[in-house]
Design a protein around this motif. Structure first.
Motif, short mmCIF file in Angstrom:
data_model
loop_
_atom_site.label_atom_id
_atom_site.label_comp_id
_atom_site.label_asym_id
_atom_site.label_seq_id
_atom_site.Cartn_x
_atom_site.Cartn_y
_atom_site.Cartn_z
N SER A 178 39.11 -14.29 -5.28
CA SER A 178 38.50 -13.13 -5.94
C SER A 178 39.24 -11.85 -5.55
O SER A 178 39.53 -11.61 -4.38
CB SER A 178 37.04 -13.01 -5.55
N ILE A 212 31.58 -13.32 -5.71
CA ILE A 212 31.19 -13.63 -7.09
C ILE A 212 30.23 -14.81 -7.04
O ILE A 212 30.53 -15.84 -6.43
CB ILE A 212 32.42 -13.97 -7.96
N VAL A 229 34.36 -15.13 -15.23
CA VAL A 229 35.48 -14.54 -14.49
C VAL A 229 36.70 -14.49 -15.40
O VAL A 229 36.79 -15.23 -16.39
CB VAL A 229 35.80 -15.36 -13.21
N SER A 279 35.62 -10.42 -11.76
CA SER A 279 34.44 -10.71 -12.57
C SER A 279 34.23 -9.65 -13.62
O SER A 279 34.75 -8.59 -13.59
CB SER A 279 33.20 -10.80 -11.69
#
Length: 153
Positions: free
Chosen positions: A128, A133, A139, A153
């Motif tokens: 990430s 997330i 995503v 995200s």
């Protein structure tokens, strides 16, 4: 018996030095042991024989050791132990095939900051770019670099 001991010490020292160079280079332990055994043989020569003969033995030992080293370098013996090919293959080269920046997917595990996401029909390990997330979140691929998939995200 004196000559047998002297020749044995000098030959064992030579074999150990050559073993250091040929089979275990860089460890210096075997080579140092070979040098100590050779010096022990030279010391033994000075104890058992007169000085003139002992110096002749020193010269012969040095000549024998250096000639063995020079012969070893020039004969190509070293090439038998050298790696001649480079490993050019890589693992996971096609791991990112079919993925594009901006592609939409779904987090199938919590990504904190590394987890799993599904893009198309396949599941990938992702990292990430925007922190934690939650599972089930949509995503997007932000970057593809060094076999890593960086998402947001």
């Amino acid at each position: 018996m004196t000559w047998f001991i002297l020749v044995s010490l000098l030959l064992i020292g030579l074999v150990l030095v050559l073993t250091e160079i040929l089979f275990v280079p860089g460890t210096t332990l075997v080579g140092l042991l070979g040098l100590i055994v050779t010096l022990g043989g030279i010391y033994y020569a000075f104890i058992k024989f007169d000085n003139n003969l002992a110096w002749i033995i020193v010269g012969a030992a040095l000549l024998l050791n250096f000639s063995a080293l020079v012969y070893g370098f020039r004969s190509g013996v070293w090439n038998k132990f050298a790696l001649k090919e480079a490993i050019t293959s890589r693992s996971f080269d096609d791991r990112l095939a079919g993925l594009e920046i901006g592609m939409e997917g779904k987090a199938i595990s919590d990504i904190k900051p590394i987890g799993k996401a599904e893009f198309g029909e396949r599941i990938y390990e992702v990292k990430s770019d925007s922190g934690f997330i939650m599972v089930g979140t949509k995503v997007f691929i932000a970057r593809l670099e060094d076999n890593k998939i960086i998402i947001k995200s």
